[in-house]
Enzyme design. Sequence first.
Site, PDB file in Angstrom:
ATOM      1  N   ASN A 191      10.583   5.259 -95.115  1.00 52.07           N
ATOM      2  CA  ASN A 191      11.704   4.408 -94.707  1.00 52.07           C
ATOM      3  C   ASN A 191      13.041   5.115 -94.551  1.00 52.07           C
ATOM      4  O   ASN A 191      14.058   4.472 -94.316  1.00 52.07           O
ATOM      5  CB  ASN A 191      11.849   3.251 -95.701  1.00 52.07           C
ATOM      6  CG  ASN A 191      10.573   2.443 -95.760  1.00 52.07           C
ATOM      7  OD1 ASN A 191       9.991   2.147 -94.723  1.00 52.07           O
ATOM      8  ND2 ASN A 191      10.118   2.127 -96.960  1.00 52.07           N
ATOM      9  N   THR A 192      13.063   6.427 -94.735  1.00 48.39           N
ATOM     10  CA  THR A 192      14.256   7.221 -94.414  1.00 48.39           C
ATOM     11  C   THR A 192      13.847   8.076 -93.227  1.00 48.39           C
ATOM     12  O   THR A 192      12.900   8.856 -93.338  1.00 48.39           O
ATOM     13  CB  THR A 192      14.683   8.082 -95.625  1.00 48.39           C
ATOM     14  OG1 THR A 192      15.160   7.217 -96.650  1.00 48.39           O
ATOM     15  CG2 THR A 192      15.785   9.069 -95.246  1.00 48.39           C
ATOM     16  N   LEU A 239      10.876   0.371-108.371  1.00 48.69           N
ATOM     17  CA  LEU A 239      11.056  -0.955-108.970  1.00 48.69           C
ATOM     18  C   LEU A 239      12.364  -0.991-109.758  1.00 48.69           C
ATOM     19  O   LEU A 239      13.106  -1.956-109.710  1.00 48.69           O
ATOM     20  CB  LEU A 239       9.864  -1.303-109.857  1.00 48.69           C
ATOM     21  CG  LEU A 239       9.773  -2.780-110.227  1.00 48.69           C
ATOM     22  CD1 LEU A 239       8.337  -3.257-110.282  1.00 48.69           C
ATOM     23  CD2 LEU A 239      10.449  -3.078-111.559  1.00 48.69           C
ATOM     24  N   THR A 260      14.086   5.758-106.363  1.00 50.61           N
ATOM     25  CA  THR A 260      14.732   6.957-105.859  1.00 50.61           C
ATOM     26  C   THR A 260      16.243   6.765-105.803  1.00 50.61           C
ATOM     27  O   THR A 260      16.744   5.742-105.333  1.00 50.61           O
ATOM     28  CB  THR A 260      14.213   7.283-104.436  1.00 50.61           C
ATOM     29  OG1 THR A 260      12.820   7.561-104.520  1.00 50.61           O
ATOM     30  CG2 THR A 260      14.920   8.489-103.822  1.00 50.61           C
ATOM     31  N   ASN A 262       7.233  -2.720 -97.536  1.00 50.84           N
ATOM     32  CA  ASN A 262       8.678  -2.603 -97.759  1.00 50.84           C
ATOM     33  C   ASN A 262       9.276  -1.545 -96.852  1.00 50.84           C
ATOM     34  O   ASN A 262       8.644  -0.549 -96.511  1.00 50.84           O
ATOM     35  CB  ASN A 262       8.976  -2.292 -99.236  1.00 50.84           C
ATOM     36  CG  ASN A 262       9.067  -0.804 -99.515  1.00 50.84           C
ATOM     37  OD1 ASN A 262      10.124  -0.181 -99.308  1.00 50.84           O
ATOM     38  ND2 ASN A 262       7.963  -0.209 -99.943  1.00 50.84           N
ATOM     39  N   ARG A 263      10.515  -1.827 -96.442  1.00 53.10           N
ATOM     40  CA  ARG A 263      11.318  -0.808 -95.751  1.00 53.10           C
ATOM     41  C   ARG A 263      12.729  -0.841 -96.344  1.00 53.10           C
ATOM     42  O   ARG A 263      13.730  -1.017 -95.656  1.00 53.10           O
ATOM     43  CB  ARG A 263      11.342  -1.061 -94.225  1.00 53.10           C
ATOM     44  CG  ARG A 263      11.726  -2.450 -93.768  1.00 53.10           C
ATOM     45  CD  ARG A 263      12.008  -2.492 -92.263  1.00 53.10           C
ATOM     46  NE  ARG A 263      12.322  -3.802 -91.781  1.00 53.10           N
ATOM     47  CZ  ARG A 263      11.437  -4.715 -91.347  1.00 53.10           C
ATOM     48  NH1 ARG A 263      10.140  -4.440 -91.357  1.00 53.10           N
ATOM     49  NH2 ARG A 263      11.854  -5.898 -90.916  1.00 53.10           N
ATOM     50  N   PHE A 300      15.849   3.371 -99.496  1.00 54.92           N
ATOM     51  CA  PHE A 300      16.627   4.005-100.574  1.00 54.92           C
ATOM     52  C   PHE A 300      17.934   3.263-100.848  1.00 54.92           C
ATOM     53  O   PHE A 300      19.009   3.876-100.978  1.00 54.92           O
ATOM     54  CB  PHE A 300      16.952   5.476-100.254  1.00 54.92           C
ATOM     55  CG  PHE A 300      15.773   6.425-100.310  1.00 54.92           C
ATOM     56  CD1 PHE A 300      14.547   6.034-100.816  1.00 54.92           C
ATOM     57  CD2 PHE A 300      15.906   7.735 -99.864  1.00 54.92           C
ATOM     58  CE1 PHE A 300      13.466   6.916-100.871  1.00 54.92           C
ATOM     59  CE2 PHE A 300      14.841   8.628 -99.917  1.00 54.92           C
ATOM     60  CZ  PHE A 300      13.626   8.219-100.414  1.00 54.92           C
ATOM     61  N   SER A 334       8.849   9.021 -98.603  1.00 49.01           N
ATOM     62  CA  SER A 334       9.145   7.638 -98.232  1.00 49.01           C
ATOM     63  C   SER A 334       9.081   7.509 -96.707  1.00 49.01           C
ATOM     64  O   SER A 334       9.642   8.343 -95.994  1.00 49.01           O
ATOM     65  CB  SER A 334      10.540   7.244 -98.706  1.00 49.01           C
ATOM     66  OG  SER A 334      10.921   6.034 -98.072  1.00 49.01           O
ATOM     67  N   LYS A 344       6.296  14.144-104.797  1.00 50.24           N
ATOM     68  CA  LYS A 344       5.555  12.929-104.426  1.00 50.24           C
ATOM     69  C   LYS A 344       5.197  12.980-102.947  1.00 50.24           C
ATOM     70  O   LYS A 344       6.081  13.136-102.102  1.00 50.24           O
ATOM     71  CB  LYS A 344       6.403  11.690-104.732  1.00 50.24           C
ATOM     72  CG  LYS A 344       5.652  10.380-104.476  1.00 50.24           C
ATOM     73  CD  LYS A 344       6.356   9.219-105.126  1.00 50.24           C
ATOM     74  CE  LYS A 344       5.660   7.910-104.852  1.00 50.24           C
ATOM     75  NZ  LYS A 344       6.316   6.783-105.514  1.00 50.24           N
ATOM     76  N   THR A 363      -0.043   8.603-104.485  1.00 55.07           N
ATOM     77  CA  THR A 363       0.743   8.774-103.292  1.00 55.07           C
ATOM     78  C   THR A 363       1.839   7.704-103.168  1.00 55.07           C
ATOM     79  O   THR A 363       1.836   6.723-103.907  1.00 55.07           O
ATOM     80  CB  THR A 363      -0.121   8.584-101.994  1.00 55.07           C
ATOM     81  OG1 THR A 363      -0.558   7.204-101.939  1.00 55.07           O
ATOM     82  CG2 THR A 363      -1.307   9.496-101.982  1.00 55.07           C
ATOM     83  N   ASN A 364       2.658   7.898-102.150  1.00 52.79           N
ATOM     84  CA  ASN A 364       3.619   6.884-101.733  1.00 52.79           C
ATOM     85  C   ASN A 364       2.889   5.805-100.910  1.00 52.79           C
ATOM     86  O   ASN A 364       1.655   5.816-100.816  1.00 52.79           O
ATOM     87  CB  ASN A 364       4.730   7.548-100.908  1.00 52.79           C
ATOM     88  CG  ASN A 364       6.082   6.914-101.171  1.00 52.79           C
ATOM     89  OD1 ASN A 364       6.201   5.690-101.112  1.00 52.79           O
ATOM     90  ND2 ASN A 364       7.096   7.709-101.443  1.00 52.79           N
TER      91      ASN A 364
END
Length: 337
Positions: free
Chosen positions: A176-177, A63, A85, A110-111, A114, A174, A216, A244-245
């Site tokens: 998304n990476t 956030l 991050t 969300n994507r 980072f 994550s 994480k 968790t994530n």
Amino acid sequence: MYRWLRQGLFLLEPEKAHDVALAGMDVSAKLGLLKTLFPPPSDKPIDLMGLRFKNPIGLAAGLDKNGDHIEAMGALGFGFIEVGTVTPRPQPGNERPRLFRLPKHHALINRMGFNNKGVDHLVAQLQNAQFDGIIGANVGKQKTTPLAQAAQDYCHCIDKVYPHCDYIAVNISSPNTPDLRDLQHRDHLEDLLRTLTQRRYELTQTHGVYRPMVVKIAPDWDGNALEETLAIIQNAGIDGLIATNTTIDRSTVTNHPQAHQAGGLSGPPLSSLSNATLAAARRVVGNEWPIIGVGGIDSAQAAVMKKENGADLIQIYTGLIYQGPGLIRQCVHAWPQ
Ligand SMILES: Cc1cc2nc3c(=O)[nH]c(=O)nc-3n(C[C@H](O)[C@H](O)[C@H](O)COP(=O)(O)O)c2cc1C
């Protein structure tokens, strides 16, 4: 009051709403209004990992990725704030749109990928931060860095944030990476954590202060992979876990028009998976090892459930968007002592 505010914000595109809300909170914090509008909870201190948390409710990573809103988040009454991050260099993240609301489920997908201003910017923000709580710095790797060199990115960020934060969160979960979650598995994890704990040892000598390091993890596990990962993390001398994530599972939101969006799902549809991961982790690591529970907390009852499933502290993100800052106070009050 927050419901009314939320109605207005939800007229905006999600990422725009995020920026507008944070800008508004920054101004309100500076004017001293935030504490009047949303009175912070009284302290409920918890000692963990050698740190004193003034209450057990924290802001989850993502956030305030760049540490630009620490004052405002602090004024809301969080006991701790996890920034990041962050990666070694600034990066734009994925193309927009990359944040989606699922209002019926009080959830988000969300994507972001980072998107952040780089670790040097974060350090400058941490140096100026006015917050009397605990600050965690969540670190990651650059999108373009191959997994085999990921440790260098994590070390680069840890070197920089070490003197300016209270704990370090290593984000290997994550969705998304590309391939980041592969770091959770034995092939990469043992080497990565050996490098990071060695670097932490050196930094402890250099700075004369020990910073706890937590890892994480994701909520998406097959077979006994979670057990294996936890054993590696614990044996490496890591101080605790964040569980968790977000999840890549969509079984709790099937038929929602946004369910097909790629990315991580957060909010109440994540709770059962996240709580199951938390409970399983607690069983494996024993009662003494610190775990921060996060995923789907949108009420005082959900916060207490995290505690019952083994969390020592909790973090919230999506609940803050849907329920507003009052949620922090409710969770602190309900937290069993
Ligand atoms: C928009 C968004 C961005 C996020 N970015 C990050 C991030 O950069 N690093 C991270 O570790 N987690 C990130 N997360 C995951 C949250 O920290 C949290 O683990 C997850 O959302 C589950 O909690 P919640 O259900 O309370 O939102 C992000 C979540 C959202 C919704």
